[in-house]
Design a protein around this motif. Structure first.
Motif, PDB file in Angstrom:
ATOM      1  N   ALA A  92      22.272  90.562 -15.144  1.00 37.42           N
ATOM      2  CA  ALA A  92      22.952  91.118 -13.968  1.00 37.42           C
ATOM      3  C   ALA A  92      23.952  90.107 -13.458  1.00 37.42           C
ATOM      4  CB  ALA A  92      21.938  91.431 -12.873  1.00 37.42           C
ATOM      5  N   ILE A  94      26.419  89.569  -9.893  1.00 42.74           N
ATOM      6  CA  ILE A  94      26.766  90.060  -8.553  1.00 42.74           C
ATOM      7  C   ILE A  94      27.998  89.290  -8.075  1.00 42.74           C
ATOM      8  CG2 ILE A  94      25.947  90.164  -6.129  1.00 42.74           C
ATOM      9  CD1 ILE A  94      24.307  92.070  -7.739  1.00 42.74           C
ATOM     10  N   GLY A 100      22.650  86.365  -2.378  1.00 43.89           N
ATOM     11  CA  GLY A 100      21.640  85.967  -1.402  1.00 43.89           C
ATOM     12  C   GLY A 100      21.113  87.101  -0.538  1.00 43.89           C
ATOM     13  N   GLY A 102      19.464  89.734  -1.974  1.00 44.27           N
ATOM     14  CA  GLY A 102      18.423  90.409  -2.744  1.00 44.27           C
ATOM     15  C   GLY A 102      18.908  91.633  -3.504  1.00 44.27           C
ATOM     16  N   ASN A 132      20.952  77.212 -14.154  1.00 47.87           N
ATOM     17  CA  ASN A 132      21.196  78.393 -13.312  1.00 47.87           C
ATOM     18  C   ASN A 132      19.961  78.718 -12.456  1.00 47.87           C
ATOM     19  OD1 ASN A 132      21.882  80.830 -12.189  1.00 47.87           O
ATOM     20  ND2 ASN A 132      22.615  81.758 -14.085  1.00 47.87           N
ATOM     21  N   SER A 137      15.342  81.752 -10.061  1.00 47.02           N
ATOM     22  CA  SER A 137      14.618  82.178  -8.873  1.00 47.02           C
ATOM     23  C   SER A 137      14.349  83.686  -8.904  1.00 47.02           C
ATOM     24  CB  SER A 137      15.435  81.782  -7.645  1.00 47.02           C
ATOM     25  OG  SER A 137      14.893  82.371  -6.517  1.00 47.02           O
ATOM     26  N   LYS A 141      10.706  85.384  -8.870  1.00 43.02           N
ATOM     27  CA  LYS A 141      10.350  86.303  -7.766  1.00 43.02           C
ATOM     28  C   LYS A 141       9.815  87.620  -8.292  1.00 43.02           C
ATOM     29  CE  LYS A 141      14.368  86.161  -5.435  1.00 43.02           C
ATOM     30  NZ  LYS A 141      15.421  86.192  -4.408  1.00 43.02           N
TER      31      LYS A 141
HETATM   32  C1  LIG Z   1      21.690  85.414 -10.392  1.00 43.76           C
HETATM   33  C2  LIG Z   1      22.314  86.473  -9.461  1.00 43.76           C
HETATM   34  C3  LIG Z   1      22.455  87.783 -10.249  1.00 43.76           C
HETATM   35  C4  LIG Z   1      21.347  86.670  -8.276  1.00 43.76           C
HETATM   36  O1  LIG Z   1      21.860  87.722  -7.444  1.00 43.76           O
HETATM   37  P1  LIG Z   1      21.500  87.838  -5.894  1.00 43.76           P
HETATM   38  O2  LIG Z   1      21.692  89.280  -5.532  1.00 43.76           O
HETATM   39  O3  LIG Z   1      22.256  86.842  -5.106  1.00 43.76           O
HETATM   40  O4  LIG Z   1      19.946  87.465  -5.888  1.00 43.76           O
HETATM   41  P2  LIG Z   1      19.113  86.933  -4.626  1.00 43.76           P
HETATM   42  O5  LIG Z   1      19.677  87.481  -3.366  1.00 43.76           O
HETATM   43  O6  LIG Z   1      17.693  87.186  -4.928  1.00 43.76           O
HETATM   44  O7  LIG Z   1      19.406  85.380  -4.611  1.00 43.76           O
HETATM   45  C5  LIG Z   1      18.922  84.560  -5.667  1.00 43.76           C
HETATM   46  C6  LIG Z   1      18.895  83.116  -5.197  1.00 43.76           C
HETATM   47  O8  LIG Z   1      20.245  82.623  -5.081  1.00 43.76           O
HETATM   48  C7  LIG Z   1      20.340  81.835  -3.892  1.00 43.76           C
HETATM   49  N1  LIG Z   1      21.738  81.797  -3.479  1.00 43.76           N
HETATM   50  C8  LIG Z   1      22.449  82.742  -2.832  1.00 43.76           C
HETATM   51  N2  LIG Z   1      23.714  82.347  -2.668  1.00 43.76           N
HETATM   52  C9  LIG Z   1      23.810  81.127  -3.221  1.00 43.76           C
HETATM   53  C10 LIG Z   1      24.857  80.174  -3.368  1.00 43.76           C
HETATM   54  N3  LIG Z   1      26.069  80.424  -2.896  1.00 43.76           N
HETATM   55  N4  LIG Z   1      24.594  79.017  -4.006  1.00 43.76           N
HETATM   56  C11 LIG Z   1      23.365  78.751  -4.485  1.00 43.76           C
HETATM   57  N5  LIG Z   1      22.327  79.605  -4.377  1.00 43.76           N
HETATM   58  C12 LIG Z   1      22.553  80.776  -3.743  1.00 43.76           C
HETATM   59  C13 LIG Z   1      19.450  82.565  -2.924  1.00 43.76           C
HETATM   60  O9  LIG Z   1      19.065  81.736  -1.854  1.00 43.76           O
HETATM   61  C14 LIG Z   1      18.280  82.954  -3.806  1.00 43.76           C
HETATM   62  O10 LIG Z   1      17.361  81.898  -3.894  1.00 43.76           O
HETATM   63  P3  LIG Z   1      15.823  82.138  -3.441  1.00 43.76           P
HETATM   64  O11 LIG Z   1      15.337  83.322  -4.247  1.00 43.76           O
HETATM   65  O12 LIG Z   1      15.156  80.864  -3.855  1.00 43.76           O
HETATM   66  O13 LIG Z   1      15.850  82.390  -1.997  1.00 43.76           O
HETATM   67  C15 LIG Z   1      23.696  85.995  -8.911  1.00 43.76           C
HETATM   68  O14 LIG Z   1      23.544  84.689  -8.412  1.00 43.76           O
HETATM   69  C16 LIG Z   1      24.789  85.995  -9.962  1.00 43.76           C
HETATM   70  O15 LIG Z   1      25.472  86.997 -10.154  1.00 43.76           O
HETATM   71  N6  LIG Z   1      24.990  84.865 -10.668  1.00 43.76           N
HETATM   72  C17 LIG Z   1      26.014  84.776 -11.728  1.00 43.76           C
HETATM   73  C18 LIG Z   1      25.577  85.572 -12.958  1.00 43.76           C
HETATM   74  C19 LIG Z   1      24.197  85.169 -13.405  1.00 43.76           C
HETATM   75  O16 LIG Z   1      23.844  83.992 -13.395  1.00 43.76           O
HETATM   76  N7  LIG Z   1      23.388  86.153 -13.816  1.00 43.76           N
HETATM   77  C20 LIG Z   1      22.031  85.889 -14.237  1.00 43.76           C
HETATM   78  C21 LIG Z   1      21.934  85.512 -15.651  1.00 43.76           C
HETATM   79  S1  LIG Z   1      21.603  86.961 -16.569  1.00 43.76           S
END
Ligand SMILES: CC(C)(COP(=O)(O)OP(=O)(O)OC[C@H]1O[C@@H](n2cnc3c(N)ncnc32)[C@H](O)[C@@H]1OP(=O)(O)O)[C@@H](O)C(=O)NCCC(=O)NCCS
Length: 180
Positions: A92, A94, A100, A102, A132, A137, A141
């Motif tokens: 995924a 986002i 952040g 969820g 990453n 996380s 979760k």
């Molecule tokens: C990984 C990803 C999909 C998570 O999406 P999300 O909707 O933000 O998920 P969550 O809201 O559960 O947040 C995940 C964690 O990121 C943290 N986070 C949010 N914004 C952040 C930022 N700017 N910098 C660092 N961490 C951050 C949150 O605090 C959370 O940590 P926690 O679960 O320990 O509280 C998103 O970060 C993303 O698109 N990353 C780039 C693509 C990627 O890495 N995809 C996954 C590999 S397949």
């Protein structure tokens, strides 16, 4: 995958009118490289990406209901293995503006449910680059089971990186989803 809905999100097929929303975050190499995608250097490239995804039906747009805006994508991709087991790779991405909240876990739960209950897949994989932590996380979760570390299997910004592997079997999904 078919259209799905969660409390805050609609997961639906990509459409060409999504190009601007997709380009908004796919233009950033740092973001899309995490999911093994090339970054988009133009809207034309984004349109080609949308065409490619539409031809495969493995990716859905993640749309925020309250704004009717695409905020990311989620994919469930087929993988090859010698035993012909149905093992799918989940990923995924986002738009960082919406991180952040969820949203990824909310979308992933629905897609994992679809994978096991409708598609009857054998296993769902969810891995990430070793640094990453955000993806790690999310995996933790949701109760994904840690499988291990594959050393130096990717190159990110010219440096070799390890992959951290997680997965769910049906029995793990049954257990994990009780807490969702
Ligand atoms: C990984 C990803 C999909 C998570 O999406 P999300 O909707 O933000 O998920 P969550 O809201 O559960 O947040 C995940 C964690 O990121 C943290 N986070 C949010 N914004 C952040 C930022 N700017 N910098 C660092 N961490 C951050 C949150 O605090 C959370 O940590 P926690 O679960 O320990 O509280 C998103 O970060 C993303 O698109 N990353 C780039 C693509 C990627 O890495 N995809 C996954 C590999 S397949």
């Amino acid at each position: 995958m078919k259209k799905m809905e969660t409390e805050r999100l609609v997961l639906r097929k990509l459409e060409h009118t999504d190009a601007i929303d997709v380009f908004e975050y796919c233009q950033f190499e740092d973001i899309v490289d995490m999911v093994g995608m090339r970054h988009h250097n133009s809207i034309e490239f984004t349109n080609k990406y949308i065409n490619h995804e539409l031809s495969k039906s493995e990716t859905l747009a993640i749309v925020l209901k309250k704004k009717d805006k695409l905020i990311g994508t989620i994919s469930l991709r087929e993988t090859q293995n010698d035993s012909n087991l149905d093992i799918r790779l989940l990923s995924a991405v986002i738009n960082p503006i919406y991180w952040g909240n969820g949203y990824a876990p909310e979308a992933i739960k629905e897609v994992v449910k679809f994978a096991f209950e409708i598609e009857k897949v054998h296993k769902v994989l969810g891995g990430h680059y070793s640094f990453n932590n955000q993806s790690g996380s999310v995996n933790k979760k949701l109760g994904f089971v840690y499988e291990g570390r594959q050393r130096e299997v990717y190159i990110y910004k010219g440096k070799l990186v390890d992959a951290i592997e997680y997965s769910l079997l049906f029995k793990d999904y049954e257990e994990a989803s009780k807490k969702w």
